[in-house]
Design a protein around this motif. Structure first.
Motif, PDB file in Angstrom:
ATOM      1  N   VAL A 171     -15.335 -18.501  -1.102  1.00  0.00           N
ATOM      2  CA  VAL A 171     -14.972 -17.277  -1.281  1.00  0.00           C
ATOM      3  C   VAL A 171     -16.081 -16.576  -2.416  1.00  0.00           C
ATOM      4  CG1 VAL A 171     -13.518 -15.841  -2.373  1.00  0.00           C
ATOM      5  CG2 VAL A 171     -12.748 -17.565  -0.907  1.00  0.00           C
ATOM      6  N   MET A 172     -16.482 -17.438  -3.115  1.00  0.00           N
ATOM      7  CA  MET A 172     -17.638 -16.826  -4.306  1.00  0.00           C
ATOM      8  C   MET A 172     -18.722 -16.537  -3.571  1.00  0.00           C
ATOM      9  SD  MET A 172     -16.948 -18.771  -7.858  1.00  0.00           S
ATOM     10  CE  MET A 172     -16.855 -20.407  -7.342  1.00  0.00           C
ATOM     11  N   PHE A 173     -19.329 -17.565  -2.575  1.00  0.00           N
ATOM     12  CA  PHE A 173     -20.545 -17.117  -2.006  1.00  0.00           C
ATOM     13  C   PHE A 173     -20.368 -16.182  -0.801  1.00  0.00           C
ATOM     14  CE2 PHE A 173     -22.694 -21.702  -1.734  1.00  0.00           C
ATOM     15  CZ  PHE A 173     -22.845 -21.634  -3.025  1.00  0.00           C
ATOM     16  N   GLY A 174     -19.224 -16.119  -0.164  1.00  0.00           N
ATOM     17  CA  GLY A 174     -19.102 -15.013   0.716  1.00  0.00           C
ATOM     18  C   GLY A 174     -19.180 -13.442  -0.022  1.00  0.00           C
ATOM     19  N   SER A 175     -18.377 -13.631  -1.077  1.00  0.00           N
ATOM     20  CA  SER A 175     -18.292 -12.319  -1.956  1.00  0.00           C
ATOM     21  C   SER A 175     -19.578 -11.659  -2.266  1.00  0.00           C
ATOM     22  CB  SER A 175     -17.327 -12.462  -3.136  1.00  0.00           C
ATOM     23  OG  SER A 175     -16.079 -12.600  -2.640  1.00  0.00           O
ATOM     24  N   ALA A 176     -20.494 -12.923  -2.727  1.00  0.00           N
ATOM     25  CA  ALA A 176     -21.760 -12.409  -3.245  1.00  0.00           C
ATOM     26  C   ALA A 176     -22.680 -11.871  -2.052  1.00  0.00           C
ATOM     27  CB  ALA A 176     -22.451 -13.521  -3.876  1.00  0.00           C
ATOM     28  N   VAL A 177     -22.528 -12.237  -0.931  1.00  0.00           N
ATOM     29  CA  VAL A 177     -23.399 -11.979   0.311  1.00  0.00           C
ATOM     30  C   VAL A 177     -22.858 -10.581   0.718  1.00  0.00           C
ATOM     31  CG1 VAL A 177     -23.968 -12.396   2.663  1.00  0.00           C
ATOM     32  CG2 VAL A 177     -23.958 -14.133   0.864  1.00  0.00           C
ATOM     33  N   LEU A 178     -21.543 -10.549   0.800  1.00  0.00           N
ATOM     34  CA  LEU A 178     -20.863  -9.039   1.285  1.00  0.00           C
ATOM     35  C   LEU A 178     -21.419  -7.852   0.381  1.00  0.00           C
ATOM     36  CD1 LEU A 178     -17.487 -10.122   2.483  1.00  0.00           C
ATOM     37  CD2 LEU A 178     -19.619  -9.516   3.789  1.00  0.00           C
ATOM     38  N   SER A 179     -21.432  -8.423  -1.099  1.00  0.00           N
ATOM     39  CA  SER A 179     -21.744  -7.513  -2.200  1.00  0.00           C
ATOM     40  C   SER A 179     -23.105  -6.928  -1.837  1.00  0.00           C
ATOM     41  CB  SER A 179     -21.554  -7.788  -3.373  1.00  0.00           C
ATOM     42  OG  SER A 179     -19.983  -8.177  -3.649  1.00  0.00           O
ATOM     43  N   LEU A 180     -23.995  -7.723  -1.771  1.00  0.00           N
ATOM     44  CA  LEU A 180     -25.449  -7.399  -1.475  1.00  0.00           C
ATOM     45  C   LEU A 180     -25.267  -6.722  -0.245  1.00  0.00           C
ATOM     46  CD1 LEU A 180     -27.044 -10.723  -2.624  1.00  0.00           C
ATOM     47  CD2 LEU A 180     -27.260  -8.627  -3.823  1.00  0.00           C
ATOM     48  N   GLU A 181     -24.942  -7.163   0.658  1.00  0.00           N
ATOM     49  CA  GLU A 181     -25.016  -6.242   1.953  1.00  0.00           C
ATOM     50  C   GLU A 181     -24.407  -4.939   1.793  1.00  0.00           C
ATOM     51  OE1 GLU A 181     -24.779  -9.569   5.525  1.00  0.00           O
ATOM     52  OE2 GLU A 181     -22.883  -9.114   4.633  1.00  0.00           O
ATOM     53  N   ALA A 182     -23.493  -4.627   0.991  1.00  0.00           N
ATOM     54  CA  ALA A 182     -22.899  -3.321   0.718  1.00  0.00           C
ATOM     55  C   ALA A 182     -24.144  -2.372  -0.012  1.00  0.00           C
ATOM     56  CB  ALA A 182     -21.707  -3.444  -0.201  1.00  0.00           C
ATOM     57  N   LEU A 183     -24.551  -3.062  -1.133  1.00  0.00           N
ATOM     58  CA  LEU A 183     -25.966  -2.536  -1.534  1.00  0.00           C
ATOM     59  C   LEU A 183     -26.988  -2.195  -0.376  1.00  0.00           C
ATOM     60  CD1 LEU A 183     -26.308  -4.143  -4.911  1.00  0.00           C
ATOM     61  CD2 LEU A 183     -25.759  -1.761  -4.460  1.00  0.00           C
ATOM     62  N   LEU A 184     -27.392  -2.964   0.575  1.00  0.00           N
ATOM     63  CA  LEU A 184     -28.052  -2.940   1.706  1.00  0.00           C
ATOM     64  C   LEU A 184     -27.703  -1.730   2.321  1.00  0.00           C
ATOM     65  CD1 LEU A 184     -30.585  -4.038   3.619  1.00  0.00           C
ATOM     66  CD2 LEU A 184     -28.516  -5.005   4.703  1.00  0.00           C
ATOM     67  N   MET A 185     -26.543  -1.656   2.641  1.00  0.00           N
ATOM     68  CA  MET A 185     -26.189  -0.482   3.732  1.00  0.00           C
ATOM     69  C   MET A 185     -26.115   0.818   2.799  1.00  0.00           C
ATOM     70  SD  MET A 185     -25.982  -1.866   6.442  1.00  0.00           S
ATOM     71  CE  MET A 185     -25.144  -0.460   7.400  1.00  0.00           C
TER      72      MET A 185
ATOM     73  N   ILE B 169     -24.198  -4.640  10.922  1.00  0.00           N
ATOM     74  CA  ILE B 169     -25.347  -4.456  10.163  1.00  0.00           C
ATOM     75  C   ILE B 169     -26.602  -4.597  11.069  1.00  0.00           C
ATOM     76  CG2 ILE B 169     -26.780  -5.520   8.557  1.00  0.00           C
ATOM     77  CD1 ILE B 169     -24.143  -6.051   6.856  1.00  0.00           C
ATOM     78  N   LEU B 170     -26.599  -5.707  12.095  1.00  0.00           N
ATOM     79  CA  LEU B 170     -27.515  -5.990  12.834  1.00  0.00           C
ATOM     80  C   LEU B 170     -27.887  -4.789  13.718  1.00  0.00           C
ATOM     81  CD1 LEU B 170     -27.217  -9.654  14.076  1.00  0.00           C
ATOM     82  CD2 LEU B 170     -29.358  -8.470  13.134  1.00  0.00           C
ATOM     83  N   ALA B 171     -26.601  -4.078  14.450  1.00  0.00           N
ATOM     84  CA  ALA B 171     -26.764  -3.000  15.117  1.00  0.00           C
ATOM     85  C   ALA B 171     -27.458  -1.864  14.375  1.00  0.00           C
ATOM     86  CB  ALA B 171     -25.372  -2.353  15.416  1.00  0.00           C
TER      87      ALA B 171
ATOM     88  N   VAL C  59     -19.578   1.504   6.252  1.00  0.00           N
ATOM     89  CA  VAL C  59     -19.694  -0.156   6.226  1.00  0.00           C
ATOM     90  C   VAL C  59     -19.879  -0.474   5.089  1.00  0.00           C
ATOM     91  CG1 VAL C  59     -21.306  -1.766   7.123  1.00  0.00           C
ATOM     92  CG2 VAL C  59     -20.740   0.225   8.692  1.00  0.00           C
ATOM     93  N   SER C  60     -20.517   0.192   4.163  1.00  0.00           N
ATOM     94  CA  SER C  60     -20.670  -0.613   2.788  1.00  0.00           C
ATOM     95  C   SER C  60     -19.348  -0.439   2.070  1.00  0.00           C
ATOM     96  CB  SER C  60     -21.494   0.757   1.912  1.00  0.00           C
ATOM     97  OG  SER C  60     -21.811   0.020   0.864  1.00  0.00           O
ATOM     98  N   VAL C  61     -18.276   0.367   2.108  1.00  0.00           N
ATOM     99  CA  VAL C  61     -16.846   0.590   1.617  1.00  0.00           C
ATOM    100  C   VAL C  61     -16.073  -0.780   2.441  1.00  0.00           C
ATOM    101  CG1 VAL C  61     -14.908   1.604   1.429  1.00  0.00           C
ATOM    102  CG2 VAL C  61     -16.976   2.690   0.811  1.00  0.00           C
ATOM    103  N   LEU C  62     -16.326  -0.911   3.648  1.00  0.00           N
ATOM    104  CA  LEU C  62     -15.759  -2.167   4.492  1.00  0.00           C
ATOM    105  C   LEU C  62     -16.143  -3.325   3.781  1.00  0.00           C
ATOM    106  CD1 LEU C  62     -15.549  -0.892   7.942  1.00  0.00           C
ATOM    107  CD2 LEU C  62     -13.628  -1.452   6.755  1.00  0.00           C
ATOM    108  N   LEU C  63     -17.431  -3.539   3.515  1.00  0.00           N
ATOM    109  CA  LEU C  63     -18.114  -4.666   3.103  1.00  0.00           C
ATOM    110  C   LEU C  63     -17.556  -5.249   1.652  1.00  0.00           C
ATOM    111  CD1 LEU C  63     -21.784  -4.196   3.957  1.00  0.00           C
ATOM    112  CD2 LEU C  63     -20.362  -6.209   4.748  1.00  0.00           C
ATOM    113  N   ILE C  64     -17.133  -4.479   0.945  1.00  0.00           N
ATOM    114  CA  ILE C  64     -16.644  -4.512  -0.465  1.00  0.00           C
ATOM    115  C   ILE C  64     -15.229  -4.825  -0.463  1.00  0.00           C
ATOM    116  CG2 ILE C  64     -16.032  -3.226  -2.669  1.00  0.00           C
ATOM    117  CD1 ILE C  64     -18.761  -4.156  -2.641  1.00  0.00           C
ATOM    118  N   LEU C  65     -14.528  -4.060   0.512  1.00  0.00           N
ATOM    119  CA  LEU C  65     -13.091  -4.220   0.767  1.00  0.00           C
ATOM    120  C   LEU C  65     -12.776  -5.725   1.334  1.00  0.00           C
ATOM    121  CD1 LEU C  65     -11.737  -0.890   1.812  1.00  0.00           C
ATOM    122  CD2 LEU C  65     -11.347  -1.914  -0.298  1.00  0.00           C
ATOM    123  N   THR C  66     -13.690  -6.243   2.024  1.00  0.00           N
ATOM    124  CA  THR C  66     -13.650  -7.452   2.832  1.00  0.00           C
ATOM    125  C   THR C  66     -13.819  -8.724   1.753  1.00  0.00           C
ATOM    126  OG1 THR C  66     -14.622  -6.597   4.867  1.00  0.00           O
ATOM    127  CG2 THR C  66     -14.768  -8.916   4.546  1.00  0.00           C
ATOM    128  N   CYS C  67     -14.343  -8.379   0.757  1.00  0.00           N
ATOM    129  CA  CYS C  67     -14.527  -9.312  -0.476  1.00  0.00           C
ATOM    130  C   CYS C  67     -13.003  -9.560  -0.705  1.00  0.00           C
ATOM    131  CB  CYS C  67     -15.328  -8.913  -1.465  1.00  0.00           C
ATOM    132  SG  CYS C  67     -17.077  -8.569  -1.306  1.00  0.00           S
TER     133      CYS C  67
END
Length: 168
Positions: A36-50, A104-106, A77-85
């Motif tokens: 969960v910690m790894f996944g949250s870190a990746v999703l948070s970084l992706e939120a910044l990316l988006m 994101i790939l799209a 998508v950025s908000v969805l990434l944060i909420l998914t955490c």
């Protein structure tokens, strides 16, 4: 807790979480999930990316009719990434995380360089899921072994100094 604490809150008692209500002296909490910690870190970084992708896409296409849709969509998508955490403790969070990886790939349809960045983050997500699961299994095995050892090693009662007097 004192009566003064309740008075400070207007006479309302402090609310407790389920974990606080169920806690008993001597209980230890299981370790937190590495996955969960790894996944949250990746999703948070992706939120910044988006977020920054949305700014870039809007800047590059600002004279087009769809520029604001690109910006709004990437913010969504950025908000969805944060909420998914917050949902990663349930299976639906992991499924949503995988779906968002492909969204994101799209983004490569708008800016081809996003394919490269999307693949890199997809690899990070895959690593967080796979390695996180492996580390969680190892961590829980160790925690259970430590719990067993703690219950097996009950402290012996202290000896009473009054019963054992040795004369020298």
């Amino acid at each position: 807790m004192t009566a003064q604490d309740d008075a400070d809150r207007g006479g309302r008692p402090r609310r407790q979480t389920r974990a606080q209500r169920e806690w008993r002296p001597g209980m230890t909490r299981p370790p937190r999930s590495v996955r969960v910690m790894f996944g949250s870190a990746v999703l948070s970084l992706e939120a910044l990316l988006m977020f920054f992708f949305g700014l870039m896409a809007w800047g590059l296409h600002q004279n087009e009719w769809y520029a604001w849709w690109l910006f709004g969509g990437s913010l969504g998508v950025s908000v969805l990434l944060i909420l998914t955490c917050a949902l990663l403790k349930r299976p639906v969070g992991w499924w949503l995380g995988w779906i968002l990886q492909f969204i994101i790939l799209a983004g490569g349809l708008v800016e081809p360089y996003m394919y490269f960045v999307g693949v890199l983050f997809l690899a990070c997500w895959w690593y967080a899921v796979v390695k996180g699961r492996q580390l969680d299994v190892e961590k829980m095995e160790r925690w259970r072994a430590e719990e067993r050892l703690a219950t097996e090693q009950e402290p012996s009662p202290p000896e009473n100094d009054h019963t054992h007097h040795e004369e020298s």
